[in-house]
Design an enzyme around this catalytic site. Sequence first.
Site, short mmCIF file in Angstrom:
data_model
loop_
_atom_site.label_atom_id
_atom_site.label_comp_id
_atom_site.label_asym_id
_atom_site.label_seq_id
_atom_site.Cartn_x
_atom_site.Cartn_y
_atom_site.Cartn_z
N GLY A 1 0.96 -1.06 -0.06
CA GLY A 1 -0.08 -0.01 -0.05
C GLY A 1 0.73 1.24 0.03
N HIS A 2 1.90 1.20 -0.79
CA HIS A 2 2.71 2.43 -0.90
C HIS A 2 3.66 2.28 -2.09
CE1 HIS A 2 5.39 -0.47 1.66
NE2 HIS A 2 6.09 -0.26 0.58
N ALA A 3 4.32 3.35 -2.32
CA ALA A 3 5.34 3.30 -3.55
C ALA A 3 6.70 3.89 -3.12
CB ALA A 3 5.00 4.16 -4.83
#
Length: 129
Positions: free
Chosen positions: A44-46
């Site tokens: 749930g991130h980059a």
Amino acid sequence: MVDLPVVNDPRGNLTAIEAGVHVPFDIQRVYYLYDVPGGARRGGHAHRGLHQLIVAMSGSFDVLLDDGFSKKLVHLNRSYKGLLVTPMVWREIDNFSSGSVCMVLASAPYDEADYYRDYHDFLADVVGG
Ligand code: TYD
């Protein structure tokens, strides 16, 4: 996907990963996810600059990759297959099987400033939205 070398042996197989040989970056950090409860979702991130190789050391899970233009779902279930994730790719990891272990090799130490935690911030930077 990266095919990692396998040394087959009746006593059990062996896989080795060398920086600059099997992964195109210097490995500065290794972490792993384990004891993941059923139904949990990780990622749930980059990352702005981090390169990673994700390996299902045990069991299986799904990795959803999203570069802001297209999405791809990859199922990992072999400890001799690595998924290279380059910077500026949003990822979600879910569908963990019971007892699975997700190992991640990373090109830099942990740095919260390298994260996009908000999908809309990420999208704005990749597609200018
Ligand atoms: P995070 O990267 O959000 O986990 P995931 O992508 O697997 O869901 O990290 C969760 C927390 O763990 C984060 O807030 C800080 C800590 N952490 C470290 O201390 N060192 C690390 O190398 C990582 C990856 C996380």
